[in-house]
Design a protein around this motif. Structure first.
Motif, PDB file in Angstrom:
ATOM      1  N   VAL A   4      28.830 -58.763 -34.411  1.00 42.40           N
ATOM      2  CA  VAL A   4      30.063 -58.286 -33.784  1.00 42.40           C
ATOM      3  C   VAL A   4      29.884 -58.290 -32.267  1.00 42.40           C
ATOM      4  O   VAL A   4      28.905 -57.757 -31.740  1.00 42.40           O
ATOM      5  N   VAL A   5      30.842 -58.910 -31.585  1.00 44.75           N
ATOM      6  CA  VAL A   5      30.846 -58.953 -30.122  1.00 44.75           C
ATOM      7  C   VAL A   5      32.178 -58.396 -29.636  1.00 44.75           C
ATOM      8  O   VAL A   5      33.245 -58.836 -30.074  1.00 44.75           O
ATOM      9  N   LEU A   6      32.103 -57.426 -28.748  1.00 42.92           N
ATOM     10  CA  LEU A   6      33.297 -56.864 -28.124  1.00 42.92           C
ATOM     11  C   LEU A   6      33.434 -57.438 -26.728  1.00 42.92           C
ATOM     12  O   LEU A   6      32.570 -57.241 -25.875  1.00 42.92           O
ATOM     13  N   HIS A   7      34.507 -58.157 -26.509  1.00 48.55           N
ATOM     14  CA  HIS A   7      34.852 -58.653 -25.177  1.00 48.55           C
ATOM     15  C   HIS A   7      35.713 -57.578 -24.520  1.00 48.55           C
ATOM     16  O   HIS A   7      36.786 -57.236 -25.036  1.00 48.55           O
ATOM     17  N   GLN A   8      35.246 -57.059 -23.396  1.00 47.23           N
ATOM     18  CA  GLN A   8      35.914 -55.886 -22.847  1.00 47.23           C
ATOM     19  C   GLN A   8      35.928 -55.872 -21.320  1.00 47.23           C
ATOM     20  O   GLN A   8      35.137 -56.541 -20.654  1.00 47.23           O
ATOM     21  N   TRP A   9      36.866 -55.091 -20.804  1.00 48.91           N
ATOM     22  CA  TRP A   9      36.775 -54.576 -19.454  1.00 48.91           C
ATOM     23  C   TRP A   9      36.385 -53.131 -19.636  1.00 48.91           C
ATOM     24  O   TRP A   9      37.130 -52.362 -20.260  1.00 48.91           O
ATOM     25  N   GLU A  10      35.224 -52.730 -19.158  1.00 48.57           N
ATOM     26  CA  GLU A  10      34.630 -51.458 -19.579  1.00 48.57           C
ATOM     27  C   GLU A  10      35.447 -50.239 -19.188  1.00 48.57           C
ATOM     28  O   GLU A  10      35.338 -49.188 -19.844  1.00 48.57           O
ATOM     29  N   ARG A  11      36.306 -50.309 -18.178  1.00 49.61           N
ATOM     30  CA  ARG A  11      37.115 -49.163 -17.791  1.00 49.61           C
ATOM     31  C   ARG A  11      38.428 -49.084 -18.573  1.00 49.61           C
ATOM     32  O   ARG A  11      39.162 -48.114 -18.447  1.00 49.61           O
ATOM     33  N   SER A  12      38.746 -50.087 -19.345  1.00 45.26           N
ATOM     34  CA  SER A  12      39.994 -50.067 -20.106  1.00 45.26           C
ATOM     35  C   SER A  12      39.942 -49.007 -21.196  1.00 45.26           C
ATOM     36  O   SER A  12      39.002 -48.978 -21.999  1.00 45.26           O
ATOM     37  N   PRO A  13      40.943 -48.125 -21.277  1.00 45.19           N
ATOM     38  CA  PRO A  13      40.944 -47.130 -22.358  1.00 45.19           C
ATOM     39  C   PRO A  13      41.100 -47.772 -23.736  1.00 45.19           C
ATOM     40  O   PRO A  13      40.646 -47.207 -24.735  1.00 45.19           O
ATOM     41  N   PHE A  14      41.698 -48.948 -23.788  1.00 44.16           N
ATOM     42  CA  PHE A  14      41.868 -49.627 -25.071  1.00 44.16           C
ATOM     43  C   PHE A  14      40.542 -50.220 -25.552  1.00 44.16           C
ATOM     44  O   PHE A  14      40.250 -50.210 -26.748  1.00 44.16           O
ATOM     45  N   CYS A  15      39.745 -50.680 -24.606  1.00 44.40           N
ATOM     46  CA  CYS A  15      38.393 -51.120 -24.963  1.00 44.40           C
ATOM     47  C   CYS A  15      37.534 -49.922 -25.344  1.00 44.40           C
ATOM     48  O   CYS A  15      36.721 -49.998 -26.277  1.00 44.40           O
ATOM     49  N   GLY A  16      37.721 -48.808 -24.637  1.00 44.62           N
ATOM     50  CA  GLY A  16      37.009 -47.589 -24.996  1.00 44.62           C
ATOM     51  C   GLY A  16      37.368 -47.125 -26.398  1.00 44.62           C
ATOM     52  O   GLY A  16      36.511 -46.647 -27.151  1.00 44.62           O
ATOM     53  N   LYS A  17      38.619 -47.265 -26.754  1.00 42.22           N
ATOM     54  CA  LYS A  17      39.079 -46.921 -28.107  1.00 42.22           C
ATOM     55  C   LYS A  17      38.335 -47.745 -29.153  1.00 42.22           C
ATOM     56  O   LYS A  17      37.852 -47.205 -30.167  1.00 42.22           O
ATOM     57  N   VAL A  18      38.198 -49.045 -28.919  1.00 41.37           N
ATOM     58  CA  VAL A  18      37.498 -49.913 -29.877  1.00 41.37           C
ATOM     59  C   VAL A  18      36.022 -49.563 -29.938  1.00 41.37           C
ATOM     60  O   VAL A  18      35.426 -49.532 -31.024  1.00 41.37           O
ATOM     61  N   ARG A  19      35.399 -49.270 -28.792  1.00 43.25           N
ATOM     62  CA  ARG A  19      33.988 -48.869 -28.805  1.00 43.25           C
ATOM     63  C   ARG A  19      33.797 -47.616 -29.654  1.00 43.25           C
ATOM     64  O   ARG A  19      32.836 -47.518 -30.424  1.00 43.25           O
ATOM     65  N   LYS A  20      34.684 -46.664 -29.516  1.00 41.82           N
ATOM     66  CA  LYS A  20      34.580 -45.426 -30.288  1.00 41.82           C
ATOM     67  C   LYS A  20      34.707 -45.696 -31.779  1.00 41.82           C
ATOM     68  O   LYS A  20      33.987 -45.088 -32.593  1.00 41.82           O
ATOM     69  N   VAL A  21      35.605 -46.591 -32.165  1.00 36.20           N
ATOM     70  CA  VAL A  21      35.763 -46.924 -33.580  1.00 36.20           C
ATOM     71  C   VAL A  21      34.505 -47.615 -34.100  1.00 36.20           C
ATOM     72  O   VAL A  21      34.005 -47.281 -35.188  1.00 36.20           O
ATOM     73  N   LEU A  22      33.972 -48.550 -33.344  1.00 36.62           N
ATOM     74  CA  LEU A  22      32.757 -49.252 -33.766  1.00 36.62           C
ATOM     75  C   LEU A  22      31.593 -48.283 -33.937  1.00 36.62           C
ATOM     76  O   LEU A  22      30.847 -48.359 -34.925  1.00 36.62           O
ATOM     77  N   ARG A  23      31.443 -47.359 -32.994  1.00 38.59           N
ATOM     78  CA  ARG A  23      30.354 -46.379 -33.103  1.00 38.59           C
ATOM     79  C   ARG A  23      30.585 -45.444 -34.286  1.00 38.59           C
ATOM     80  O   ARG A  23      29.631 -45.124 -35.016  1.00 38.59           O
TER      81      ARG A  23
END
Length: 226
Positions: A4-23
């Protein structure tokens, strides 16, 4: 285990949302950040040209809400969407509220809060650029954000009015969290993840962060959602 690879802009809250789900789902993943000039490459990752994008064993998914649905289907363990229909409806409504309403308060806080938070935000956008480019990029970013907020409506209000409205939302969340540790049901759900991802961004911005700390149940909940 899937790759699994997450392509992100690290300050984006939507990317943060996906990181939280993955964790939360105990999914191992790597990230590719698109800060600064690398952001141009992000537009080629998906038809929408926006982040987050997830590659899951060679399958590519875009949009944070679509990614959550996809991950629930592929990795049903540690679910984030409640099984009970009424809890599911409540959680998904709160997710949409976070994405479509609370997000704009984050943007307004960024523009109307302390100048250092906005400067740091722009510096990340300028990562990899020549030093002289930071001034015109910063000008364009500020103007673009102001235009978007004005079109949305919050940009037409005074900073104090925006803060008061935002604190009213904090008060509603505080009331919900007095009833239990999570926004919906007895366990963490997409409601907690989506809402906390937006407020996480606000915690980098003064005076908004200090206002959040005025609500004890909200503050404790944020720590549980980390």
């Amino acid at each position: 285990m899937p790759t699994v690879v997450l392509h992100q802009w690290e300050r984006s809250p939507f990317c943060g949302k996906v990181r939280k789900v993955l964790r939360h789902k105990r999914i191992d993943f790597s990230v590719v950040n698109y800060n600064g000039v690398l952001g141009r490459q992000a537009t080629r990752l998906s038809p929408a040209g926006q982040l987050p994008v997830v590659d899951f064993d060679g399958e590519r998914v875009q949009d944070s809400s679509e990614i959550v649905i996809f991950l629930e289907r592929r990795v049903p363990e540690f679910p984030v969407v409640p099984p009970k229909p009424d809890h599911r409806a409540h959680a998904l409504l709160l997710e949409d509220w976070a994405d479509e309403s609370l997000y704009w308060y984050l943007m307004a806080s960024l523009l109307m809060g302390d100048a250092s938070a906005l400067a740091e935000h722009i510096n990340m956008l300028c990562s990899g650029r020549l030093a002289w480019e930071r001034i015109p990029v910063g000008f364009v970013v500020r103007r673009m954000y102001k235009q978007k907020l004005k079109a949305q409506g919050l940009g037409r209000l005074s900073p104090s009015c925006v803060q008061n409205r935002l604190c009213a939302h904090f008060g509603l969340l505080e009331t919900l969290l007095k009833e239990g540790p999570w926004l919906v049901g007895e366990s963490k759900s997409i409601a907690d993840i989506a809402v906390s991802a937006q407020i996480d961004g606000m915690m980098r911005i003064s005076p908004t962060s200090s206002r959040v700390l005025e609500y004890p149940h909200l503050t404790e909940w944020l720590a549980r959602c980390a």
